[in-house]
Scaffold this active site. Structure first.
Site, short mmCIF file in Angstrom:
data_model
loop_
_atom_site.label_atom_id
_atom_site.label_comp_id
_atom_site.label_asym_id
_atom_site.label_seq_id
_atom_site.Cartn_x
_atom_site.Cartn_y
_atom_site.Cartn_z
N HIS A 208 9.40 -37.43 123.06
CA HIS A 208 9.00 -38.63 123.78
C HIS A 208 10.07 -39.73 123.64
CE1 HIS A 208 6.31 -42.26 124.45
NE2 HIS A 208 6.32 -41.62 125.59
N HIS A 212 12.57 -41.19 126.83
CA HIS A 212 12.75 -42.61 127.19
C HIS A 212 14.20 -43.07 127.01
CE1 HIS A 212 8.70 -43.89 128.37
NE2 HIS A 212 8.26 -43.03 127.50
N HIS A 237 4.42 -37.47 131.59
CA HIS A 237 3.26 -37.99 130.86
C HIS A 237 1.97 -37.30 131.27
CE1 HIS A 237 6.26 -41.16 129.96
NE2 HIS A 237 5.57 -41.30 128.83
N GLU A 349 5.38 -48.08 135.79
CA GLU A 349 6.16 -48.20 134.55
C GLU A 349 6.89 -49.54 134.50
OE1 GLU A 349 9.43 -45.58 133.91
OE2 GLU A 349 9.37 -45.84 131.75
N HIS A 364 1.80 -50.58 132.75
CA HIS A 364 1.88 -49.54 131.72
C HIS A 364 2.39 -50.11 130.39
CE1 HIS A 364 4.85 -47.05 129.53
NE2 HIS A 364 3.77 -46.33 129.32
N HIS A 368 0.54 -50.74 126.33
CA HIS A 368 1.09 -50.44 125.01
C HIS A 368 1.08 -51.71 124.15
CE1 HIS A 368 2.92 -46.31 125.08
NE2 HIS A 368 2.85 -46.48 126.38
N HIS A 404 -2.73 -43.45 128.58
CA HIS A 404 -1.99 -42.66 129.56
C HIS A 404 -2.91 -41.84 130.47
CE1 HIS A 404 2.30 -43.37 129.63
NE2 HIS A 404 2.17 -43.80 128.38
CU1 CUO Z 1 6.15 -42.71 127.35
CU2 CUO Z 1 3.73 -45.01 127.69
O1 CUO Z 1 5.44 -44.18 128.41
O2 CUO Z 1 4.80 -44.00 126.48
#
Ligand code: CUO
Length: 680
Positions: A208, A212, A237, A349, A364, A368, A404
């Site tokens: 993950h 990113h 995701h 995003e 999004h 978080h 998610h």
């Molecule tokens: Cu990878 Cu919410 O985008 O964690």
């Protein structure tokens, strides 16, 4: 002589200054006096002489004009860095641009040494990694795994005192691995703990993080605007959620509940038991039944209301149902059948590619952030964010999946508006799959495996030498798919073989309707096949999967299997992004979990993407794309399950055309633990 490989040494021991020896050769950078941070300047000569005397390998640094670091330095060295916070994203973008703007890799090395001891260490690691992945002169470098340098983000905090003790007291050859227990974050009283092996898997969290890194939100267009990046944000995701729900079924839990009412308490708590080495603070826990609250955190430049989330999501849902979005100039952009999902991915995003961040907001990322600051929404306790605030740790928290799932539901709403695939679209004339089986009698065997990794390069200010930790993760027995295909066409045909797996029954033990089952399919593999006229037998090994990378790649270090001159790295043509091979197959159950293995061969003429693949990274293309190339499949990601089934089709069996086939397979879990094969 300096080589581009020396850049990688700057990852090591992130909090120890650049003039302290690095790497297995104890290499030292010849740090000029004016590069030293102010606090070391009074003792500068003594320091550099002291460490310089310990090595034969001194790396000269080129003299360059150093640009101002400006507000990049606003993030103190002992704060935590979060890609989800707009301010942090912004300064990360600035630092990436500085690194990208250096004319040569020698200039970059010089700049990076200067920045390294001034900038927040985690921010440095992120921005430097993004730059190395994207610069022409460095992109073949093999970035080491984050777990090597920030083990605090992946391992029970208790291990570090023991590791220091071991390093200080036990001679290197006699050290034994320190065992991290499999379950350390909660007891069995908490049913969510049944999924800890998945949520806290080091390889999954590394995947993950790396995803990113490859797909940053901010920075110049050349870095952000990758082929279908918004769609891949959705698909990668979505697959994590499908995999998580599959694992939940294996553990007798129902699907995770999407968090669609932002005023509701979050019933699942999470206590991460991780200490941030950079911030010298624990990642704060999230206790059960807390609610999102308006955020007033001036220091983080966060001033958002829960109501904002609602507003953004209402606008996005409206756009989906109207079939278009409006950009900043008020112009209409249609959410078309094939490209709409990509635009929507960027909107949700909130990447710099979002056509209108003012209207569609930052949905999004702020989900978080709201959960990451739930314990201290107005900063009165001066607390930093929880694990949801950090892409390297977010997957640990059960709320990640609830959030998610909600995000995925937005994308599914869009997908539900699209034309359904007709039988003619799905068919491949003349191609029939006549048999599908797995060589282990259609049984997939799973168990626990222990592995050792060396954490010493990430432990600052401690005695030298390797310190291994031993952790336990899910594993499966390797297997082979045997697929029989008949080609009745007069000549050779090419096809794309697509393999998916889903639970055979829902959480109540009932047979699925396909409109629900379709989002449960996890992709196992996708590859091109050549079909000669007549009968063909395709054999494909599980470890060739297009979604995974091998264990050694997830945990790659600075030295292993690396050419020393740094010039010929083509043979190491992985770039580090990929789902961990050891999690390819869900856990299953001791009695055997009934599943459906779906195989389809689609017409390659409709799938193929013309491009030169020379020098391409051999990454796990399905979830990560292929670095610097177009996404290797022209179809919508998740095809053929990305849309509702055609009218009249209720079940998977009814969906099948001759070029598809389903086999019943069972995942059988044995509660035994295999000893480590080899340490990394
Ligand atoms: Cu990878 Cu919410 O985008 O964690």
């Amino acid at each position: 002589m300096s080589t581009p490989n020396n850049l990688l040494l700057l990852f090591e021991h992130p909090q120890e200054p650049a003039y302290v020896p690095k790497g297995s050769k104890k290499t030292v950078f010849n740090v000029p006096y004016n590069y030293l941070p102010d606090k070391y300047k009074p003792i500068g000569v003594a320091l550099t002489d002291r460490f310089g005397a310990q090595t034969n390998e001194k790396i000269p640094l080129k003299k360059i004009a150093i640009p101002e670091l400006g507000e990049i330095l606003d993030l103190a060295r002992d704060e935590n860095f979060s890609l989800f916070l707009p301010k942090h994203r912004d300064i990360a973008g600035q630092l990436i641009e500085i690194f990208m703007g250096m004319r040569t890799w020698e200039d970059l090395l010089s700049m990076a040494v200067y920045a390294r001891d001034r900038v927040n260490p985690y921010l440095f690691n992120y921005a430097f990694s993004v730059a190395l992945l994207h610069r022409e002169d460095t992109k073949k470098l093999d970035l080491p795994s984050l777990a090597r340098f920030f083990p605090d983000k992946f391992c029970d905090s208790k291990i570090f005192v023991r590791a220091r003790e071991e390093a200080k007291l036990v001679p290197e050859g006699l050290r034994t691995p320190l065992v991290i227990p499999k379950d350390f974050t909660a007891s069995e009283l908490e049913e969510e703990q049944r999924l800890a092996y998945f949520r806290e898997d080091i390889g999954a969290n590394l995947h993950h993080w790396h995803w990113h890194l490859v797909y940053p939100l901010n920075g110049s267009k050349e870095i952000v605007a990758k082929n279908r990046r918004g769609e891949l944000f959705y698909y990668m995701h979505q697959q994590i959620i499908a995999r998580y729900n599959f694992e939940r079924f294996c553990n007798k839990l129902k699907r995770t509940e999407r968090f669609n009412d932002f005023t509701q308490p979050i019933k699942e708590g999470y206590f991460p038991k991780l200490d941030s080495a950079v911030a010298s603070r624990a990642y704060p826990p999230r206790v059960a039944n807390q609610k999102f609250q308006d955020l007033r955190r001036t220091a983080d430049q966060i001033n958002v209301d829960v109501e904002d989330l609602k507003r953004w999501s209402d606008r996005i849902f409206n756009a989906i149902h109207e079939g278009f979005v409006k950009n900043e100039k008020g112009q209409i952009i249609f959410l078309t059948e094939n490209e709409g999902i990509d635009i929507l991915g960027n909107i949700v995003e909130s990447s710099v590619l979002s056509p209108n961040r003012t209207v569609y907001g930052d949905l999004h990322n702020m989900g978080h952030v709201f959960s990451a600051f739930i314990h201290d929404p107005d900063h009165r306790y001066l607390e930093t964010f929880g694990v949801m605030g950090d892409v390297a740790t977010a997957m640990r928290d059960p709320f990640f999946y609830r959030w998610h799932s909600y995000i995925d539901d937005i994308f599914q709403q869009h997908k539900n508006t699209l034309p359904r695939y007709s039988e003619d679209t799905l068919k491949y004339p003349g191609i029939t799959i006549t048999g599908v089986e797995i060589d282990t009698s259609n049984i997939l065997n799973t168990f626990w495996q222990q592995s050792d990794i060396d954490l010493s390069r990430g432990m600052d200010f401690q005695e030298e030498g390797s310190v291994f930790v031993r952790f336990t993760h899910l594993q499966h027995q390797p297997f082979t798919y045997n697929i029989s295909v008949k080609n009745d066409n007069p000549g050779t045909k090419m096809g794309t073989c697509r393999i998916f797996l889903a639970p055979k029954f829902d959480e109540r033990g009932r047979a699925w309707v396909l409109r629900e089952q379709r989002v449960m399919f996890i992709e196992l593999d996708k590859f091109i096949v050549t079909l000669k006229q007549g009968v063909n037998t395709i054999q494909r090994k599980s470890d060739q999967s297009s979604v995974t990378i091998p264990f050694e790649r997830s945990f790659r270090d600075l030295d292993t299997n690396r050419p020393s001159d740094g010039t010929d790295l083509n043979q190491f043509n992985f770039c580090g992004c990929g789902w961990p091979q050891h999690l390819l197959i869900p856990k299953g159950t001791p009695e055997g979990m009934p599943c459906e293995l779906f195989v389809m061969i689609s017409n390659y003429d409709d799938d193929k993407v013309e491009q030169n693949m020379d020098g391409a990274c051999n990454d796990a293309g399905s979830y990560c794309g292929i670095k610097d190339k177009l996404y290797p499949d022209r179809r919508s990601m998740g095809y053929p399950f990305d849309r509702l089934p055609r009218e009249g089709v209720k079940t998977l069996r009814e969906f099948l055309t001759p070029n598809m086939r389903v086999a019943d397979v069972t995942i059988r879990f044995k509660d035994r633990t295999i000893a480590p094969k080899q340490a990394f």
